[in-house]
Structures are given as C-alpha cells and as structure tokens.
Design an enzyme around this catalytic site. Structure first.
Site, PDB file in Angstrom:
ATOM      1  N   CYS A 126       0.814  -1.236   0.000  1.00 53.24           N
ATOM      2  CA  CYS A 126       0.000   0.000   0.000  1.00 53.24           C
ATOM      3  C   CYS A 126       0.839   1.275   0.000  1.00 53.24           C
ATOM      4  CB  CYS A 126      -0.962  -0.006   1.182  1.00 53.24           C
ATOM      5  SG  CYS A 126      -1.881  -1.541   1.320  1.00 53.24           S
ATOM      6  N   HIS A 264      -3.456   6.876   2.243  1.00 50.80           N
ATOM      7  CA  HIS A 264      -3.887   5.548   1.796  1.00 50.80           C
ATOM      8  C   HIS A 264      -5.233   5.225   2.435  1.00 50.80           C
ATOM      9  CE1 HIS A 264      -4.277   1.380   1.093  1.00 50.80           C
ATOM     10  NE2 HIS A 264      -3.898   1.000   2.301  1.00 50.80           N
ATOM     11  N   ASN A 294     -10.338  -0.545  -0.093  1.00 43.13           N
ATOM     12  CA  ASN A 294      -8.881  -0.454  -0.010  1.00 43.13           C
ATOM     13  C   ASN A 294      -8.286  -1.049  -1.284  1.00 43.13           C
ATOM     14  OD1 ASN A 294      -6.165  -0.848   0.469  1.00 43.13           O
ATOM     15  ND2 ASN A 294      -6.431  -1.669   2.531  1.00 43.13           N
TER      16      ASN A 294
END
Ligand code: ACO
Length: 337
Positions: A126, A264, A294
């Site tokens: 990520c 993020h 996500n």
C-alpha cells in the site's frame, strides 16, 4: 531506519522538484455492495460501514493489473497532453500482478506504445505508489530522466480469500496514474520520509508459490492475503502520524500549512485516528474509501486523480501524501502543486 531525504528543503539550495502534469484512473465496471457480500460471507452493511467506512468496491471481471494500469496511464497522458513515446520512465507499484514475468510496467509499456521508456515494477504494497514517486523524483533530480509515469494498480480480488470475512470485505480493484515532469520552480517543495519494518512482515502477508522443485518439496502455503487486522490498525495509527510529523518538522512546516492530506484509504477509522493524533483538521483529509474500498497501491493515485478532477488541487498548494502497508512499509511525501 526511516530514510530521510537529506538533499532538499527550505533553506537549502533548491535544484529541482517534480510537478504533476496529468492524472488518470481506471476502475472495473462491476460494483459489489456490502449487501452483496453478505450473501457470500457472514457479514452485513452496518458492520462493514461502522468498522471500515466502506460501502462498496469495484471488482475486476476479466481485467488484468496491466490492463487497468494501461487505462489509467493513457488517461494521465491524455490529461497532460503528452504522447506515449515521449515517456522516459514507467514505474508500476503493485503487489497483485498475475504474471511473474514480464513485470506489469513492461506490459504497460507495450500496451500504450511508450517505446522509449525504461519500465520496472516496485512492490511496497500500500506504500508502493509513494515509493515509486520518490524513486522517480530522484531520477529526475539527478537529470537522468525528464519525466515519469507513475502507476499504482491492483487486482486484489485474485489474492483474497472470498470465504474469509475479516479480509474480503476490505479490498477493491483499480488503478491510478500520475504523469510527472521536472519542476524548476525555485521554491517548489518535494520531501519524503519513508521506512520499512521487515521484522513485522507476518502481520500482513500473501504467499505466491510453494517452495518446491524436483529435489525438494516444502510445506504448502496460503496463496491468499492473511492479516492481523488489529496489529495493522495499531501500526497505521501510530506510525503514520509520527512519519508525517517528522516530514513536516524537516520542512519547517506545521499541519496548518498543509492544504490537503491524501492518505492511503485502508480504513476510515484509521484516517480519522491519524488526523486526531496530528491535531489536523479532518476536512483536509478527502476520502474515497466509501466507493472503492482499499485498493492498496492504487489507493493514493485514485484519490489524487479524484481530487484533481474535482478542481480541488490548486497551484501553490502544499499536499502531504501518505501510504502504509505490508512489509511493513510506510512513506509520507510533501509536495507543492
Ligand atoms: N463482518 C462481521 N463480523 C466480522 C467481520 C465482518 N466482515 N470481520 C470480523 N468480524 C467479527 C470478528 O469475527 C469478531 O467477532 P468475535 O468478537 O465474535 O470474535 C468481531 O467482528 C471483531 O473482530 P475484530 O477483528 O476485533 O474487529 P475490529 O474492530 O478490529 O475490525 C478490521 C476489524 C476492520 C479489519 C480492523 O481491525 C481494521 O481496520 N484493521 C486495519 C486493517 C486494515 O485496514 N487492513 C487493510 C489492509 S492493510 C493496509 O492497507 C495497510
């Protein structure tokens, strides 16, 4: 130890930075709501929204990581008005490429016709888009390349265990891209703080191939994402504010000086926790997790493109990007639009 970029910052002679000339996004057409997920695993819309902030996500039905990445890349180039053959460097951040070889960046190069580019992948989960952006900035600052196409792209749905309710509700597929060029404005900012903690790697992992050949056969491993959610939560809500605080200290700025924090999108509660810990205005933290979930390395560039398309990025604004994820890895970048 976190790596602090020692070269650039206010008060030091500024040689170069980067400027974002174009951005683009690609999302699969299929939307999967929390309601639909509750027919697959024992979960519900209320639980998912309350614990994560996610309402729905996009799931690929046939698109590969390279296809989504190419789509986002072409949009970023069109936005910048640049032909593919003018691109010097293509970096793709991904952890879910379907093929081990060739890398996704080389597939993208072929698909979009960027025949003069150097292309390779970066896997920092990520945090990947941020690691790719700081890598590109170094190449540009050294004068090695004049521009770069940075892409974050994932088809996480291929590596999710769809019978595990604690992970399958969190993730989505997609890609975001940014085309950047050298920026010679004297005071333009670009600073970063980044780090890795490999000793904590087991907190969030995913196997790819069994250790096996004609002389040896190891244990079979899980090919799906396995996560200790509470530990990731703790890591994110402590490490990210500390990293952003250190970044701002280096730049002699405070949260008040920052116009936007593009974080993020792992979990809305994580984003709120980070804002609280920084004592920063939550209004400066735009979110898109509600409709995309996500998307790992695609998350920050998707948000960047959304914010830019909405006309919320104005010249001279100071923006902090921050990523955190498997590795464990973390990164925060301060740049001036
Ligand atoms: N639906 C309903 N119940 C669920 C679900 C679900 N999808 N998932 C777990 N539960 C249950 C658990 O089984 C548990 O039940 P029990 O009490 O009977 O044992 C209960 O809910 C609580 O489980 P916890 O894991 O303690 O729930 P928590 O409040 O910690 O929330 C979550 C879980 C959302 C994963 C949280 O830990 C989190 O956000 N962690 C961060 C992880 C993250 O964002 N990862 C994304 C990838 S990593 C990255 O991008 C950096």
């Amino acid at each position: 130890m976190p790596y602090d970029n020692p070269v650039r910052g206010p008060g030091k002679e500024k040689k170069m930075s980067i400027t974002i000339k174009g951005t683009g996004s690609a999302l699969p057409e299929k939307t999967v709501t929390n309601e639909e997920l509750s027919k697959i695993v024992d979960t519900g819309d209320e639980w998912i929204r309350e614990r994560t902030g996610i309402g729905e996500r996009r799931i690929a039905t046939g698109q590969t990581v390279a296809m989504l990445a190419s789509d986002a890349a072409q949009k970023a180039l069109a936005d910048a008005g640049v032909d593919p053959e003018k691109v010097d460097l293509i970096l793709v951040a991904t952890c879910s490429g379907e093929q081990a070889l060739p890398c996704v960046a080389c597939q993208v190069q072929g698909l979009i016709g960027a025949e003069n580019a150097v292309a390779f992948d970066i896997n920092a989960a990520c945090s990947g888009f941020l690691f790719a952006l700081s890598t590109a900035e170094i190449y540009l600052a050294q004068g090695i390349y004049n521009n770069a196409l940075i892409i974050g792209a994932e088809v996480l749905s291929n590596i999710i265990d769809w019978s595990d309710r604690s992970t399958c509700v969190l993730f989505g597929d997609g890609a975001g891209a940014a085309y950047v060029e050298k920026d010679t404005r004297k005071k333009a900012l670009f600073q970063f703080v980044q780090g890795s903690n490999g000793a904590k790697g087991e907190v969030l992992s995913c196997g790819q191939r069994d250790s096996a050949n004609c002389f040896y056969r190891g244990e079979e491993i899980s090919k799906y994402v396995v996560m200790d959610g509470r530990e990731v939560f703790r890591f994110a809500t402590r490490q990210v504010p500390d990293t952003i605080a250190r970044l701002l200290e280096k730049a002699a700025l405070t949260c008040e000086d920052v116009d936007l924090f593009l974080l993020h999108q792992a979990n809305l509660r994580i984003i709120e926790g980070i804002a609280r810990r920084l004592k920063a205005d939550i209004q400066k933290f735009p979110v898109n997790i509600r409709h995309v979930g996500n998307t790992s390395s695609a998350s920050v560039p998707l948000l960047l493109d959304e914010v830019r398309a909405a006309g919320k990025l104005k010249e001279g604004m100071k923006v902090v990007l921050a990523g955190f994820g498997a590795g464990l890895t973390y990164s925060a970048i301060l740049l001036e639009i």
